[in-house]
Write a protein that holds these residues in place. Sequence first.
Motif, PDB file in Angstrom:
ATOM      1  N   ASN A 199      -1.860 -16.820  -1.604  1.00  0.00           N
ATOM      2  CA  ASN A 199      -2.193 -17.164  -2.982  1.00  0.00           C
ATOM      3  C   ASN A 199      -1.076 -16.575  -3.844  1.00  0.00           C
ATOM      4  N   THR A 200      -0.254 -17.444  -4.450  1.00  0.00           N
ATOM      5  CA  THR A 200       0.931 -16.969  -5.172  1.00  0.00           C
ATOM      6  C   THR A 200       0.604 -16.154  -6.426  1.00  0.00           C
ATOM      7  N   SER A 201      -0.658 -16.167  -6.840  1.00  0.00           N
ATOM      8  CA  SER A 201      -1.046 -15.355  -7.996  1.00  0.00           C
ATOM      9  C   SER A 201      -1.477 -13.945  -7.591  1.00  0.00           C
ATOM     10  N   ILE A 202      -1.502 -13.679  -6.283  1.00  0.00           N
ATOM     11  CA  ILE A 202      -1.884 -12.352  -5.783  1.00  0.00           C
ATOM     12  C   ILE A 202      -0.671 -11.756  -5.075  1.00  0.00           C
ATOM     13  N   TYR A 203      -0.071 -10.787  -5.709  1.00  0.00           N
ATOM     14  CA  TYR A 203       1.191 -10.233  -5.190  1.00  0.00           C
ATOM     15  C   TYR A 203       1.375  -8.804  -5.674  1.00  0.00           C
ATOM     16  N   GLN A 204       2.364  -8.150  -5.114  1.00  0.00           N
ATOM     17  CA  GLN A 204       2.837  -6.876  -5.666  1.00  0.00           C
ATOM     18  C   GLN A 204       4.298  -7.075  -6.061  1.00  0.00           C
ATOM     19  N   GLU A 205       4.604  -6.854  -7.328  1.00  0.00           N
ATOM     20  CA  GLU A 205       5.957  -7.066  -7.849  1.00  0.00           C
ATOM     21  C   GLU A 205       6.598  -5.730  -8.179  1.00  0.00           C
ATOM     22  N   LEU A 206       7.817  -5.541  -7.715  1.00  0.00           N
ATOM     23  CA  LEU A 206       8.559  -4.306  -7.945  1.00  0.00           C
ATOM     24  C   LEU A 206       9.821  -4.636  -8.734  1.00  0.00           C
ATOM     25  N   GLN A 256     -13.362 -10.764   6.541  1.00  0.00           N
ATOM     26  CA  GLN A 256     -14.122  -9.613   6.036  1.00  0.00           C
ATOM     27  C   GLN A 256     -13.183  -8.658   5.309  1.00  0.00           C
ATOM     28  N   ALA A 257     -13.523  -8.336   4.068  1.00  0.00           N
ATOM     29  CA  ALA A 257     -12.695  -7.413   3.285  1.00  0.00           C
ATOM     30  C   ALA A 257     -12.675  -6.048   3.935  1.00  0.00           C
ATOM     31  N   ASN A 258     -11.483  -5.492   4.041  1.00  0.00           N
ATOM     32  CA  ASN A 258     -11.313  -4.163   4.636  1.00  0.00           C
ATOM     33  C   ASN A 258     -10.095  -3.517   4.005  1.00  0.00           C
ATOM     34  N   SER A 259     -10.322  -2.453   3.268  1.00  0.00           N
ATOM     35  CA  SER A 259      -9.231  -1.839   2.524  1.00  0.00           C
ATOM     36  C   SER A 259      -8.202  -1.168   3.423  1.00  0.00           C
ATOM     37  N   GLU A 260      -8.520  -0.955   4.701  1.00  0.00           N
ATOM     38  CA  GLU A 260      -7.542  -0.380   5.606  1.00  0.00           C
ATOM     39  C   GLU A 260      -6.368  -1.329   5.820  1.00  0.00           C
ATOM     40  N   LYS A 261      -6.579  -2.621   5.565  1.00  0.00           N
ATOM     41  CA  LYS A 261      -5.589  -3.622   5.943  1.00  0.00           C
ATOM     42  C   LYS A 261      -4.615  -3.963   4.821  1.00  0.00           C
ATOM     43  N   GLY A 262      -4.442  -3.073   3.886  1.00  0.00           N
ATOM     44  CA  GLY A 262      -3.423  -3.264   2.875  1.00  0.00           C
ATOM     45  C   GLY A 262      -2.035  -2.961   3.435  1.00  0.00           C
ATOM     46  N   VAL A 263      -1.014  -3.543   2.806  1.00  0.00           N
ATOM     47  CA  VAL A 263       0.377  -3.257   3.170  1.00  0.00           C
ATOM     48  C   VAL A 263       0.824  -2.046   2.370  1.00  0.00           C
ATOM     49  N   MET A 264       1.112  -0.953   3.056  1.00  0.00           N
ATOM     50  CA  MET A 264       1.574   0.264   2.385  1.00  0.00           C
ATOM     51  C   MET A 264       3.095   0.313   2.414  1.00  0.00           C
ATOM     52  N   ILE A 265       3.699   0.320   1.232  1.00  0.00           N
ATOM     53  CA  ILE A 265       5.160   0.336   1.113  1.00  0.00           C
ATOM     54  C   ILE A 265       5.588   1.741   0.711  1.00  0.00           C
ATOM     55  N   ASP A 266       6.318   2.365   1.608  1.00  0.00           N
ATOM     56  CA  ASP A 266       6.741   3.748   1.377  1.00  0.00           C
ATOM     57  C   ASP A 266       8.065   3.832   0.638  1.00  0.00           C
ATOM     58  N   ARG A 300       2.559  10.300   1.743  1.00  0.00           N
ATOM     59  CA  ARG A 300       3.814   9.572   1.668  1.00  0.00           C
ATOM     60  C   ARG A 300       4.112   9.032   0.271  1.00  0.00           C
ATOM     61  N   ASN A 301       3.179   9.145  -0.662  1.00  0.00           N
ATOM     62  CA  ASN A 301       3.375   8.617  -2.012  1.00  0.00           C
ATOM     63  C   ASN A 301       3.784   7.142  -1.988  1.00  0.00           C
ATOM     64  N   CYS A 302       3.031   6.332  -1.272  1.00  0.00           N
ATOM     65  CA  CYS A 302       3.369   4.911  -1.141  1.00  0.00           C
ATOM     66  C   CYS A 302       2.496   4.069  -2.059  1.00  0.00           C
ATOM     67  N   THR A 303       2.891   2.792  -2.209  1.00  0.00           N
ATOM     68  CA  THR A 303       2.059   1.837  -2.928  1.00  0.00           C
ATOM     69  C   THR A 303       1.308   0.988  -1.897  1.00  0.00           C
ATOM     70  N   THR A 304       0.214   0.375  -2.317  1.00  0.00           N
ATOM     71  CA  THR A 304      -0.573  -0.440  -1.391  1.00  0.00           C
ATOM     72  C   THR A 304      -0.861  -1.803  -2.011  1.00  0.00           C
ATOM     73  N   TYR A 305      -0.593  -2.844  -1.226  1.00  0.00           N
ATOM     74  CA  TYR A 305      -0.871  -4.218  -1.631  1.00  0.00           C
ATOM     75  C   TYR A 305      -1.955  -4.773  -0.707  1.00  0.00           C
ATOM     76  N   TYR A 306      -2.988  -5.394  -1.307  1.00  0.00           N
ATOM     77  CA  TYR A 306      -4.120  -5.906  -0.537  1.00  0.00           C
ATOM     78  C   TYR A 306      -4.058  -7.440  -0.500  1.00  0.00           C
ATOM     79  N   PRO A 307      -3.663  -8.060   0.631  1.00  0.00           N
ATOM     80  CA  PRO A 307      -3.522  -9.520   0.706  1.00  0.00           C
ATOM     81  C   PRO A 307      -4.876 -10.220   0.625  1.00  0.00           C
ATOM     82  N   PRO A 308      -4.884 -11.444   0.142  1.00  0.00           N
ATOM     83  CA  PRO A 308      -6.137 -12.212   0.103  1.00  0.00           C
ATOM     84  C   PRO A 308      -6.554 -12.659   1.502  1.00  0.00           C
ATOM     85  N   LEU A 309      -7.832 -12.952   1.640  1.00  0.00           N
ATOM     86  CA  LEU A 309      -8.368 -13.430   2.920  1.00  0.00           C
ATOM     87  C   LEU A 309      -8.204 -14.947   3.012  1.00  0.00           C
TER      88      LEU A 309
END
Length: 351
Positions: free
Chosen positions: A222-229, A327-337, A208-217
């Motif tokens: 945390n306002t310093s951890i974001y994905q900016e477009l 628990q950190a898990n890379s599957e749980k990122g937000v994928m933006i298509d 899908r050629n998407c981007t992925t954002y990984y939220p903090p636990l």
Amino acid sequence: MQETPRKGTSKEAAVSEVMGVVLLTGIVIIMLSALSTTVFSMEGPDDVPHTNVQEIMDISEDTIYLKNSGGEPVSTENLRIIVNINDRKYEYPSSKIYESLGNSSLWKMGDTIKINSMDTWGINLRNNDKVELFLVDAPSNELIQKSTLTCELQKKPDLSLCFTPMGDITDTSISGKNNKGYGDNWQVHHPDGHDNPNKEIKEEEENRNCTTYYPPLGGKINTSIYQELDFGIKPTAHGIRPGDTFCNATLTIIYYTHDASYTSFKLKFYDTTDEHGNGEWKYHKEDLPEHNSDFEPETINLTDYINTPADLANFKVRIEAARGDTQANSEKGVMIDYIGLLLERASNEKE
């Protein structure tokens, strides 16, 4: 003594009148002969080409396109193209016309002449420039066509436009790595040092050629951890003029969140407060819903915030979220298509 009238007097008067008429008639005939000789010796008017020309002005590329959309072919040697930009006259030489047509001496139906104002005259076309075009037949100096050129949105003021991010995508949830984004054809990225995505998620991202954002636990944003477009919009390149306002600004996001472990999932957007681009980041009032089963769209109405060209020029968004698990898990990122902004100019601006 009674005097007898002389008969010769009346005869002489009659002869004088006849001679006068003859002389006048002769003069008129001579003048008419001279006039007819002059008139018939003059050449008829030159045959001015009858051609229908379609003009398009693209200010984003400083280019004017002239397409012969019907009528007679025009000799490039006999064609003069004159462009008035803000009441200053510029001429596109016949040699350039010849080159623009692929070294053809005829401008035929379907052929397009491409004029780059910056390369030719060093002129940068702007949205509010007054641009007039004159096509002239050189042998007769007769006008073939005169036009006033405008941008696409000025021709169709009710035109709606859709913008996708053309600037940087900054993702601080991984390693501060920036990625260029181009609408729904973004570059896939996987952060160094992060748990590798499983095969299924990785294949989905690549397909899908998407981007992925990984939220903090920890359950808090945390306002310093974001994905900016960054949308990187240039309003004048799309025919949007100073003073224009908009009746609709709707943001559409297609994304996938994988599961229901999010405690908060917010959209943040930059709202300008003046024409210089100064402003502040604001949250959309409601959390974005989780999309756990598949990529699904969400629409957000931003009409109250994007209503001037300055708002549009500085428009960018951030995704901020938090997960409740520990628990950190890379599957749980937000994928933006896909993310896109639909814009419509206000009805009171329509012409």
